[in-house]
Design a protein around this motif. Structure first.
Motif, short mmCIF file in Angstrom:
data_model
loop_
_atom_site.label_atom_id
_atom_site.label_comp_id
_atom_site.label_asym_id
_atom_site.label_seq_id
_atom_site.Cartn_x
_atom_site.Cartn_y
_atom_site.Cartn_z
N SER A 190 19.49 -1.43 -5.96
CA SER A 190 19.15 -2.65 -6.69
C SER A 190 17.94 -3.32 -6.06
N ALA A 191 16.95 -2.49 -5.72
CA ALA A 191 15.79 -2.96 -4.97
C ALA A 191 14.86 -3.78 -5.86
N ASN A 192 14.72 -5.05 -5.55
CA ASN A 192 13.87 -5.94 -6.34
C ASN A 192 12.39 -5.60 -6.22
N ASP A 193 11.98 -5.10 -5.05
CA ASP A 193 10.57 -4.73 -4.90
C ASP A 193 10.24 -3.51 -5.76
N MET A 194 11.18 -2.55 -5.87
CA MET A 194 10.92 -1.36 -6.66
C MET A 194 10.84 -1.69 -8.16
N ALA A 195 11.57 -2.71 -8.61
CA ALA A 195 11.48 -3.13 -10.01
C ALA A 195 10.07 -3.63 -10.32
N VAL A 196 9.48 -4.37 -9.39
CA VAL A 196 8.11 -4.87 -9.59
C VAL A 196 7.12 -3.72 -9.50
N VAL A 197 7.35 -2.79 -8.57
CA VAL A 197 6.46 -1.62 -8.46
C VAL A 197 6.45 -0.84 -9.77
N LEU A 198 7.63 -0.63 -10.36
CA LEU A 198 7.71 0.07 -11.64
C LEU A 198 7.01 -0.73 -12.74
N ALA A 199 7.24 -2.03 -12.77
CA ALA A 199 6.63 -2.87 -13.81
C ALA A 199 5.11 -2.79 -13.76
N GLU A 200 4.56 -2.93 -12.56
CA GLU A 200 3.10 -2.89 -12.43
C GLU A 200 2.56 -1.48 -12.67
N THR B 83 20.48 9.65 -18.04
CA THR B 83 21.71 8.92 -17.70
C THR B 83 22.31 9.31 -16.36
N ASP B 84 21.93 10.47 -15.81
CA ASP B 84 22.44 10.83 -14.48
C ASP B 84 21.97 9.86 -13.40
N LEU B 85 20.86 9.17 -13.66
CA LEU B 85 20.37 8.19 -12.68
C LEU B 85 21.38 7.09 -12.42
N PHE B 86 22.20 6.77 -13.42
CA PHE B 86 23.10 5.62 -13.31
C PHE B 86 24.42 5.95 -12.62
N ARG B 87 24.66 7.23 -12.37
CA ARG B 87 25.93 7.60 -11.75
C ARG B 87 25.76 8.08 -10.31
N ILE B 88 24.56 7.90 -9.74
CA ILE B 88 24.33 8.31 -8.35
C ILE B 88 25.15 7.40 -7.42
N GLY C 292 0.79 -1.22 0.00
CA GLY C 292 0.00 0.00 0.00
C GLY C 292 0.82 1.27 0.00
N THR C 293 2.12 1.17 0.30
CA THR C 293 3.00 2.34 0.28
C THR C 293 3.10 2.87 -1.15
N GLN C 294 3.11 4.17 -1.31
CA GLN C 294 3.23 4.79 -2.62
C GLN C 294 4.56 5.51 -2.76
N VAL C 295 5.15 5.42 -3.94
CA VAL C 295 6.38 6.13 -4.27
C VAL C 295 6.22 6.72 -5.66
N THR C 296 6.99 7.77 -5.93
CA THR C 296 6.95 8.33 -7.28
C THR C 296 7.79 7.47 -8.22
N VAL C 297 7.52 7.58 -9.50
CA VAL C 297 8.29 6.84 -10.49
C VAL C 297 9.77 7.22 -10.39
N ASP C 298 10.05 8.50 -10.20
CA ASP C 298 11.44 8.96 -10.11
C ASP C 298 12.15 8.33 -8.93
N ASN C 299 11.51 8.32 -7.76
CA ASN C 299 12.13 7.73 -6.58
C ASN C 299 12.28 6.22 -6.73
N ALA C 300 11.30 5.57 -7.34
CA ALA C 300 11.40 4.13 -7.54
C ALA C 300 12.57 3.79 -8.44
N LEU C 301 12.80 4.59 -9.48
CA LEU C 301 13.95 4.37 -10.37
C LEU C 301 15.26 4.51 -9.60
N LYS C 302 15.36 5.52 -8.77
CA LYS C 302 16.60 5.73 -8.01
C LYS C 302 16.85 4.60 -7.02
#
Length: 479
Positions: free
Chosen positions: A129-139, A199-204, A113-123
């Motif tokens: 390397s959060a596996n739960d956030m990958a599923v949240v993005l997919a859904e 691409t800045d997302l990948f260098r954080i 039930g927790t909500q996150v923004t797409v931007d935060n989920a990507l980060k």
């Protein structure tokens, strides 16, 4: 030989000069591969230029492999496509489902039930390397997990990733989640070319959520000069994987390392591969150099690294955050031109000034300490000590140190054994009866007064918890 190693299609007839040039390029290209130590031949490695797509170094680059969390590069790419198409925005709130919350670590661990923004989920997905956030993005992107996986495979086909098939968005173990070093390099290159704004997302180097700072598993960031990110991956079957990117001057390279035995080894090997790639100059033979798209993927089953990486001989538990010293730190150092054979991956790494402070992420639409606290499930309650033995012990009288039978405390008959101590203590009143006839009747009332000393032993009964011998009683067997 050039074509057989790199699986290029048969060339058309060329001029004598062109054939000579191609032969020289082949010799230059294959030389570093042939000079690799024999121990390095088991796992894939590849270096390409981003702008041109030219292959600078290749070893087993077309061999099937389990990508593990490098799968998240495709999850990010499909999400970028959805953002560009207007299907959602970086601020769109997406919800943690029961399926997402059930994913295995590494994960953020938010409750359903927790909500996150797409931007935060990507980060969170790319840094933690959060596996739960990958599923949240997919859904959130496709409406369901199967629909998103279908988009992943359709995108792979569009990009020409002929050796790849995805079964989930996070890379958790699945025999149908397969790729190659060649395909992963193609994907990484398309991220830089197709979505430069992302691409800045990948260098954080790290994210901050509340008071906690979570650092990237990519140890090249802020340690290898010019490193600007990408993604790590690990499952036992794949070994330690890394797609790394680095820029120097006007050159931008991507290195892919798959199947190393530790996190440190993949970091050092990637540093050496990038360093070697920066030594190459293709100004003369650039027109005939092979491109990553020209490599032809092999068939067959992926190599399973489980025994080598997670076998019983390993001294520590393998994990994404593993930092075991490399056993092949001299990888690809041989024949590295001016660097010399004494160069190791560790020698190329240094402590650089932080490229950026930790990037703040949060749950909900805006940062909120209350929302973050509510996002985590309550900690599991501590198991209370078993009361069965204490209750049984409460029935025992007097001198428990002498009468507790520790040989079978959990048997059904154990509570019935409580009378046994009473039987042993019953002789105590008998001595009291013997001295009674000796004194005069008047003194008899005074003499028993001190003799009831054994009786006060019954007073501790209301305090069974204080009995010093209970810890000696073995606990009941697990249910």
């Amino acid at each position: 030989m050039f074509e057989s190693v790199f699986h290029l299609p048969s060339p058309r007839p060329r001029s004598r000069f062109a054939r000579l040039a191609a032969g020289l390029v082949a010799a230059i290209l294959l030389a570093p591969v042939l000079l690799l130590p024999a121990t390095a031949h088991a796992t894939p490695a590849l270096v390409i230029e981003v702008e041109s797509g030219k292959v600078l170094l290749a070893e087993e680059a077309t061999k099937p492999w389990y990508p593990a969390s490098i799968t998240k590069l495709m999850t990010a790419y499909v999400t970028f496509k959805a953002l560009r198409a207007g299907r959602l925005t970086p601020e769109t709130l997406i919800t943690v489902s029961a399926n997402a919350a059930a994913q295995k670590p590494s994960k953020m661990g938010f409750k359903v039930g927790t909500q996150v923004t797409v931007d935060n989920a990507l980060k969170m997905m790319l840094v933690k390397s959060a596996n739960d956030m990958a599923v949240v993005l997919a859904e959130g992107v496709s409406g369901s997990l199967p629909a998103f996986v279908a988009e992943m495979n359709a995108t792979a086909a569009q990009l020409g990733m002929t050796g790849s098939h995805f079964a989930n968005p996070n890379g958790l173990p699945d025999p149908d989640n397969i790729s190659t070093a060649r395909d992963l390099a193609v994907l990484a290159r398309h991220i830089f070319l197709d979505f430069p704004e992302q691409t800045d997302l990948f260098r954080i180097p790290a994210i901050r959520i509340g008071p906690a700072v979570i650092r990237s598993y990519n140890k090249l960031i802020d340690r290898y000069p010019g490193a600007d990110g990408m993604k790590t991956g690990f499952v036992c079957a794949s070994g330690f994987n890394l797609v790394a990117s680095a820029k120097r001057g006007d050159r931008h390279l991507i290195a892919v390392v798959l199947g190393t035995s530790s996190g440190r080894e993949r970091t050092e090997q990637a540093a050496l591969l990038l360093e070697r790639g920066f030594q190459h100059s293709w100004h003369i033979f650039g027109a005939v150099a092979p491109t990553v798209e020209g490599l032809r993927n092999e068939g067959g089953a992926p190599t399973d690294m489980r025994l080598q990486v997670c076998g019983g001989k390993r001294k520590n538990t393998a994990s994404e955050d593993d930092d075991t010293p490399s056993t092949a730190s001299g990888y690809v150092a041989a024949g590295m031109g001016g660097l010399g054979e004494n160069v190791t991956g560790a020698s190329l790494l240094q402590k650089l000034p932080p490229s950026m402070p930790p990037v703040e992420v949060w749950v909900g639409p805006v940062p909120s300490a209350e929302a973050l606290a509510a996002a985590y499930p309550p900690p599991p309650e501590k198991k209370k000590p078993v009361v069965k033995d204490k209750a049984a012990a409460g029935k025992k009288k007097g001198q428990t140190t002498a009468v507790i039978d520790t040989s079978a405390p959990t048997d059904e008959a154990a509570p019935g054994a409580a009378p046994k101590p009473a039987a042993k203590t019953t002789p105590a009143p008998k001595p009291a009866a013997k001295p009674a006839p000796k004194p005069a009747p008047a003194q008899a009332s005074a003499v028993p007064a001190p003799k009831p000393a054994p009786k006060p032993a019954a007073k501790p009964l209301p305090k069974p918890a204080a009995a010093p011998t209970y810890p000696l009683v073995p606990p009941p067997p697990p249910q």
